[in-house]
Structures are given as structure tokens and as C-alpha cells.
Design a protein around this motif. Structure first.
Motif, PDB file in Angstrom:
ATOM      1  N   GLU A  65      12.715  16.376 -35.368  1.00 12.90           N
ATOM      2  CA  GLU A  65      13.674  15.403 -35.909  1.00 12.90           C
ATOM      3  C   GLU A  65      15.096  15.718 -35.424  1.00 12.90           C
ATOM      4  O   GLU A  65      15.594  16.825 -35.605  1.00 12.90           O
ATOM      5  CB  GLU A  65      13.655  15.324 -37.435  1.00 12.90           C
ATOM      6  CG  GLU A  65      12.398  14.704 -38.004  1.00 12.90           C
ATOM      7  CD  GLU A  65      12.276  13.223 -37.689  1.00 12.90           C
ATOM      8  OE1 GLU A  65      13.303  12.566 -37.421  1.00 12.90           O
ATOM      9  OE2 GLU A  65      11.144  12.716 -37.702  1.00 12.90           O
ATOM     10  N   GLY A  67      18.185  14.917 -36.370  1.00  5.80           N
ATOM     11  CA  GLY A  67      19.184  15.412 -37.311  1.00  5.80           C
ATOM     12  C   GLY A  67      18.932  16.841 -37.715  1.00  5.80           C
ATOM     13  O   GLY A  67      19.863  17.652 -37.835  1.00  5.80           O
ATOM     14  N   ASP A  71      21.383  20.047 -37.037  1.00  2.00           N
ATOM     15  CA  ASP A  71      21.769  20.955 -38.122  1.00  2.00           C
ATOM     16  C   ASP A  71      21.425  22.398 -37.778  1.00  2.00           C
ATOM     17  O   ASP A  71      22.232  23.313 -37.978  1.00  2.00           O
ATOM     18  CB  ASP A  71      21.054  20.556 -39.419  1.00  2.00           C
ATOM     19  CG  ASP A  71      21.877  19.608 -40.266  1.00  2.00           C
ATOM     20  OD1 ASP A  71      23.109  19.574 -40.116  1.00  2.00           O
ATOM     21  OD2 ASP A  71      21.277  18.901 -41.099  1.00  2.00           O
ATOM     22  N   ASN A  95      28.315  14.483 -42.168  1.00  2.46           N
ATOM     23  CA  ASN A  95      26.966  14.481 -42.735  1.00  2.46           C
ATOM     24  C   ASN A  95      26.418  13.060 -42.855  1.00  2.46           C
ATOM     25  O   ASN A  95      25.230  12.807 -42.609  1.00  2.46           O
ATOM     26  CB  ASN A  95      26.958  15.162 -44.110  1.00  2.46           C
ATOM     27  CG  ASN A  95      27.131  16.659 -44.012  1.00  2.46           C
ATOM     28  OD1 ASN A  95      26.751  17.274 -43.012  1.00  2.46           O
ATOM     29  ND2 ASN A  95      27.708  17.255 -45.040  1.00  2.46           N
ATOM     30  N   TYR A  96      27.293  12.145 -43.237  1.00  7.62           N
ATOM     31  CA  TYR A  96      26.878  10.746 -43.378  1.00  7.62           C
ATOM     32  C   TYR A  96      26.337  10.205 -42.057  1.00  7.62           C
ATOM     33  O   TYR A  96      25.244   9.607 -42.013  1.00  7.62           O
ATOM     34  CB  TYR A  96      28.066   9.906 -43.850  1.00  7.62           C
ATOM     35  CG  TYR A  96      27.813   8.419 -43.845  1.00  7.62           C
ATOM     36  CD1 TYR A  96      27.029   7.821 -44.821  1.00  7.62           C
ATOM     37  CD2 TYR A  96      28.366   7.601 -42.858  1.00  7.62           C
ATOM     38  CE1 TYR A  96      26.790   6.449 -44.816  1.00  7.62           C
ATOM     39  CE2 TYR A  96      28.139   6.237 -42.844  1.00  7.62           C
ATOM     40  CZ  TYR A  96      27.351   5.666 -43.824  1.00  7.62           C
ATOM     41  OH  TYR A  96      27.121   4.315 -43.810  1.00  7.62           O
ATOM     42  N   HIS A  99      22.916  11.333 -40.743  1.00  3.20           N
ATOM     43  CA  HIS A  99      21.782  10.642 -41.355  1.00  3.20           C
ATOM     44  C   HIS A  99      21.784   9.142 -41.049  1.00  3.20           C
ATOM     45  O   HIS A  99      20.717   8.539 -40.891  1.00  3.20           O
ATOM     46  CB  HIS A  99      21.802  10.862 -42.873  1.00  3.20           C
ATOM     47  CG  HIS A  99      21.593  12.282 -43.270  1.00  3.20           C
ATOM     48  ND1 HIS A  99      20.349  12.863 -43.305  1.00  3.20           N
ATOM     49  CD2 HIS A  99      22.470  13.250 -43.624  1.00  3.20           C
ATOM     50  CE1 HIS A  99      20.452  14.135 -43.686  1.00  3.20           C
ATOM     51  NE2 HIS A  99      21.731  14.389 -43.875  1.00  3.20           N
ATOM     52  N   GLU A 102      19.795   7.638 -37.704  1.00  2.00           N
ATOM     53  CA  GLU A 102      18.362   7.353 -37.728  1.00  2.00           C
ATOM     54  C   GLU A 102      17.947   6.574 -38.974  1.00  2.00           C
ATOM     55  O   GLU A 102      17.028   5.759 -38.923  1.00  2.00           O
ATOM     56  CB  GLU A 102      17.567   8.657 -37.642  1.00  2.00           C
ATOM     57  CG  GLU A 102      17.690   9.377 -36.323  1.00  2.00           C
ATOM     58  CD  GLU A 102      17.151   8.564 -35.149  1.00  2.00           C
ATOM     59  OE1 GLU A 102      16.166   7.824 -35.351  1.00  2.00           O
ATOM     60  OE2 GLU A 102      17.712   8.663 -34.043  1.00  2.00           O
ATOM     61  N   GLY A 103      18.620   6.819 -40.093  1.00  2.00           N
ATOM     62  CA  GLY A 103      18.203   6.183 -41.339  1.00  2.00           C
ATOM     63  C   GLY A 103      18.584   4.720 -41.441  1.00  2.00           C
ATOM     64  O   GLY A 103      17.856   3.927 -42.044  1.00  2.00           O
ATOM     65  N   GLN A 175      24.945  12.536 -32.310  1.00  2.00           N
ATOM     66  CA  GLN A 175      23.851  11.896 -33.033  1.00  2.00           C
ATOM     67  C   GLN A 175      23.964  10.371 -32.987  1.00  2.00           C
ATOM     68  O   GLN A 175      22.958   9.660 -32.875  1.00  2.00           O
ATOM     69  CB  GLN A 175      23.842  12.392 -34.484  1.00  2.00           C
ATOM     70  CG  GLN A 175      22.716  11.856 -35.343  1.00  2.00           C
ATOM     71  CD  GLN A 175      21.353  12.464 -35.052  1.00  2.00           C
ATOM     72  OE1 GLN A 175      21.136  13.028 -33.982  1.00  2.00           O
ATOM     73  NE2 GLN A 175      20.438  12.337 -35.982  1.00  2.00           N
TER      74      GLN A 175
END
Length: 222
Positions: A65, A67, A71, A95-96, A99, A102-103, A175
Motif C-alpha cells: 500500500e 500510503g 509512512d 496526513n490528510y 490518505h 487513494e481514499g 503521494q
């Protein structure tokens, strides 16, 4: 030695770029997509049960993955680089976007790819018009509006700051690169979004990005 199990034209290109930005030594094991299905080859299942890329191995540690890999690399090898200080507004945005990429950003782009293929793939003459009509309806009523809404939102975010987390380049920008490159290829990201277009131009000009392309091979999104 960090090993990147690298699939052509995939998210794993971001991991190569991150490693280049960090100046870390690494090895690449390359895998090619099936030309018909565009899926990863079964050999990747020997690395991780789901058989998807990106995956890295670092000694006995295997991380999958995007993310989670970002990390892991930042926490273990970053030494304070490419991530804002903990407890700051910039770290929260960082951090937002780790995620969000991909989210939130990728799902509608993947749906568009699926429905584009439904429209273009040959099929029985009595089924094809129905399949095309359904695909167009879903795209026009849901998928494309979702993509446009996200692009407008992201454009507004870069109107407020130079990079996604703040004024300093970070791994959050790495990312975010893949969904924005995918959007530029097939999701309507064009000159109507000057901030996002400029973002892509800036990342593509980075020396570490160029080095990662040279090492990674085929990557049609750049």
C-alpha cells in the motif's frame, strides 16, 4: 537493501521517486502487466498475497500500500525530511493528503477507466448498445461530476499554498502525484486548472523525479 517490486505504469513509480528524494540506495525488481487484462503478473503474489504493486521489502519487512510505504520510509529513513513537524497544521494537511490520494481521489478515476473500457470493448451486438448506454449514464451522472468536484477542490487548495501540506515540498505531494497524473491523462485535468497544471510541471521538473523515471522504465502518466 530496500527492494521495490515495481510494476510498469503503476503507483510504485511514486515509491521510486520518494527513494530518490531521500537519497536512499535501493534495488528494483520489475514486473510487467498482462497486455490484455492490464493486471499485475501472478509472480507478485510470491511477495505479497494480494499480488499488487507497490510492495517493498526491507530485510525481513514487507510493506504494501502506497500510503503505508510512504509512512514507513519517512519514519525509518526520513530523519525529519519530507514531512512537516508533528503537531503543526502542515502535518495535519500532510496526513490528510496521504490518505486522500487513494481514499478519495483515485476511486472515481478508476471507475471512469472501467466504464471507458465497457464502452470501447467489443461485445455481442444486442448487448453492446445497452452496456454503452449504462456506462455513459453512470459516467455523466456520477463519475465525471465527482472528478470535477475534486479537481475544483484541489485547485482551490493550491491557490492557498505552494504545496499540498504547506510551503515546503513533502511526501504528501509525491503521494498526490499519481491521481493528478491520472486525471491529466483521462480525467479532465487541463489548463482550466492552472494551479494543478503548474503543480504537475513542478514535480516533473524535479531531478529526483527524472532519476526515478530513468530507473523505473515505462510510465505513460509523466
Amino acid at each position: 537493501m530496500i527492494v521495490v517490486h515495481h510494476l510498469n505504469n503503476s503507483r510504485s513509480q511514486r515509491i521510486l521517486w520518494l527513494l530518490e528524494e531521500l537519497g536512499l540506495p535501493y534495488e528494483i525488481r520489475k514486473y510487467q502487466r498482462d497486455p490484455k487484462t492490464m493486471l499485475a503478473p501472478p509472480e507478485l503474489r510470491a511477495v505479497h498475497p494480494l499480488g499488487k504493486s507497490p510492495v517493498i521489502s526491507d530485510g525481513d519487512t514487507v510493506v504494501a500500500e502506497s500510503g503505508a510505504i510512504v509512512d514507513y520510509l519517512i519514519e525509518r529513513y526520513g530523519d525529519g525530511r519530507l514531512a512537516p513537524d508533528p503537531g503543526t497544521p502542515e502535518r495535519l494537511r500532510y496526513n490528510y493528503y496521504l490518505h486522500f490520494a487513494e481514499g478519495s481521489a483515485m476511486p472515481p478515476l478508476l471507475l471512469k477507466l472501467v466504464f471507458d473500457r465497457v464502452e470501447s470493448t467489443p461485445g455481442p451486438f444486442f448487448v453492446k448498445p445497452i452496456a454503452r448506454a449504462i456506462a455513459r449514464k453512470v459516467k455523466d451522472s456520477f463519475v465525471l461530476p465527482q472528478i470535477r468536484q475534486q479537481l475544483v477542490y484541489l485547485e482551490s487548495q493550491l491557490a492557498e499554498r505552494t504545496w499540498f501540506a504547506g510551503e515546503a515540498f513533502s511526501a504528501a505531494d509525491i503521494q498526490m502525484s499519481f491521481p493528478l497524473e491520472a486525471a491529466a491523462m483521462r480525467g479532465g485535468l487541463d489548463k482550466n486548472y492552472p494551479k494543478l497544471t503548474a503543480f504537475l510541471e513542478r514535480i516533473h521538473a524535479r531531478p529526483a523525479y527524472r532519476r526515478a523515471l530513468e530507473r523505473g522504465g515505462q510510465y505513460d502518466f509523466a
